[in-house]
Scaffold this active site. Structure first.
Site, PDB file in Angstrom:
ATOM      1  N   ARG A  17       0.476  -0.883  -0.159  1.00 21.60           N
ATOM      2  CA  ARG A  17      -0.257  -0.127  -0.001  1.00 21.60           C
ATOM      3  C   ARG A  17       0.915   0.676   0.116  1.00 21.60           C
ATOM      4  NH1 ARG A  17      -0.857   4.293   2.597  1.00 21.60           N
ATOM      5  NH2 ARG A  17      -0.334   3.033   4.940  1.00 21.60           N
ATOM      6  N   ASP A  18       1.772   1.950   0.964  1.00 19.91           N
ATOM      7  CA  ASP A  18       2.495   2.608   1.367  1.00 19.91           C
ATOM      8  C   ASP A  18       3.385   2.675   0.307  1.00 19.91           C
ATOM      9  OD1 ASP A  18       3.370   5.595   2.313  1.00 19.91           O
ATOM     10  OD2 ASP A  18       4.465   4.790   3.717  1.00 19.91           O
ATOM     11  N   CYS A 243       6.242   9.921   0.215  1.00 18.02           N
ATOM     12  CA  CYS A 243       4.804  10.152   0.794  1.00 18.02           C
ATOM     13  C   CYS A 243       4.920  11.491  -0.236  1.00 18.02           C
ATOM     14  CB  CYS A 243       5.452  11.269   2.609  1.00 18.02           C
ATOM     15  SG  CYS A 243       3.217  12.160   2.357  1.00 18.02           S
TER      16      CYS A 243
END
Length: 304
Positions: A17-18, A243
């Site tokens: 996911r991340d 991010c």
């Protein structure tokens, strides 16, 4: 702070996911499913599989339902899913998900950038989501991001992080993951923050840590967390991740690097580091670039 290290830890694998959500290379659904299956085969028992965030924000994970359907949710492995709001929770319920995560911010700037909400407003958004999830019998994890620094605000006061973390946890979460989103933490700062959480009534039994390796400190910070007897560590196979809302944020702590250290300390994780490294090398080929994990690179260089 205790110096009694745990005998065993849980590795909370976030690579699927991340790790993949910000990749420019589109990963086929079948490859995501194979990635998750290989992660499970290496011994990982908690694998964050995908996200029910709106496809506009995370186009890489638009196939969330398809992935979950193909990996066959029942079994010994837990497949948490990131859920931002009630709409995402509707999708999670329909997919048969039993474990979800919410993602909050310790700072105003990041809350606005990531959630389009203020710090206080994020709790208003999460509260009904958590309440319904608990009613559905789900387990809820809460992430708190920007715990050691914010690109727009600079250093984040320890008290501010603890207050936001406490409020997220008190919504009904079973675990709070402390995120070093920019990779700014150092071992001393990790000790200070974990001590502050402990003083506030959130000890090692309910905390997890999530380190990024921007300044090469993720492994040292993990050791500091072990000294505080933290028993859940977020990590990403091959060091995948970053991010999009945090300029300069490097990848997550590589799972292989973490497990290699744990093995050397005699701390059980249940993960076969060599099998996992082969999986990360396989995914690196799919992405068209080498893994950032030191352990993956070292094992790949050894004679067959």
């Amino acid at each position: 702070m205790t110096t009694q290290m745990p005998e065993s830890v849980t590795v909370y694998e976030v690579g699927a996911r991340d790790g993949l959500q910000n990749e420019a290379t589109v990963i086929a659904t079948a490859d995501k499913v194979e990635f998750i299956r290989r992660l499970a085969a290496s011994g990982l028992t908690t694998i964050e599989a995908t996200s029910f965030v709106h496809p506009t924000w995370v186009p890489q994970l638009t196939d969330a339902e398809d992935v979950l359907r193909e990996i066959d949710l029942p079994g010994a492995v837990s497949y948490p899913v990131l859920v931002p709001n009630l709409r995402g929770l509707d999708r999670a319920v329909a997919a048969g998900v039993r474990h979800i995560a919410i993602f909050g911010s310790a700072t105003e700037s990041f809350a606005q950038k990531n959630l389009n909400r203020s710090v206080d407003e994020q709790f208003e958004m999460f509260a009904p989501t958590v309440t319904r999830a608990l009613h559905e019998g789900m387990d809820v994890r809460a992430y708190v991001s920007m715990c050691f620094g914010d690109p727009w605000e600079g250093d984040v006061p320890v008290g501010q992080v603890v207050e936001v973390g406490r409020r997220l946890y008190d919504l009904g979460a079973s675990q709070l993951s402390i995120g070093d989103t920019l990779g700014l933490a150092t071992p001393g700062r990790v000790h200070d923050l974990l001590d502050a959480f402990d003083t506030a009534g959130l000890g090692a039994d309910v905390l997890a840590v999530h380190f990024h390796d921007t300044y090469g400190q993720a492994l040292a910070n993990s050791y500091a967390a072990l000294e505080a007897c933290i028993r859940t560590f977020d990590a990403s196979a091959g060091g995948l991740g970053g991010c999009p809302y945090a300029p300069g944020a490097a990848g997550n702590l590589a799972t292989e690097d973490l497990v290699w250290m744990l093995d050397g300390l005699g701390i059980q994780s249940g993960v076969d580091v060599r099998a996992l490294a082969k999986t990360s090398s396989w995914m690196a080929e799919k992405l068209g670039r080498p893994s950032t994990s030191s352990v993956v690179r070292a094992l790949a260089a050894q004679p067959a």
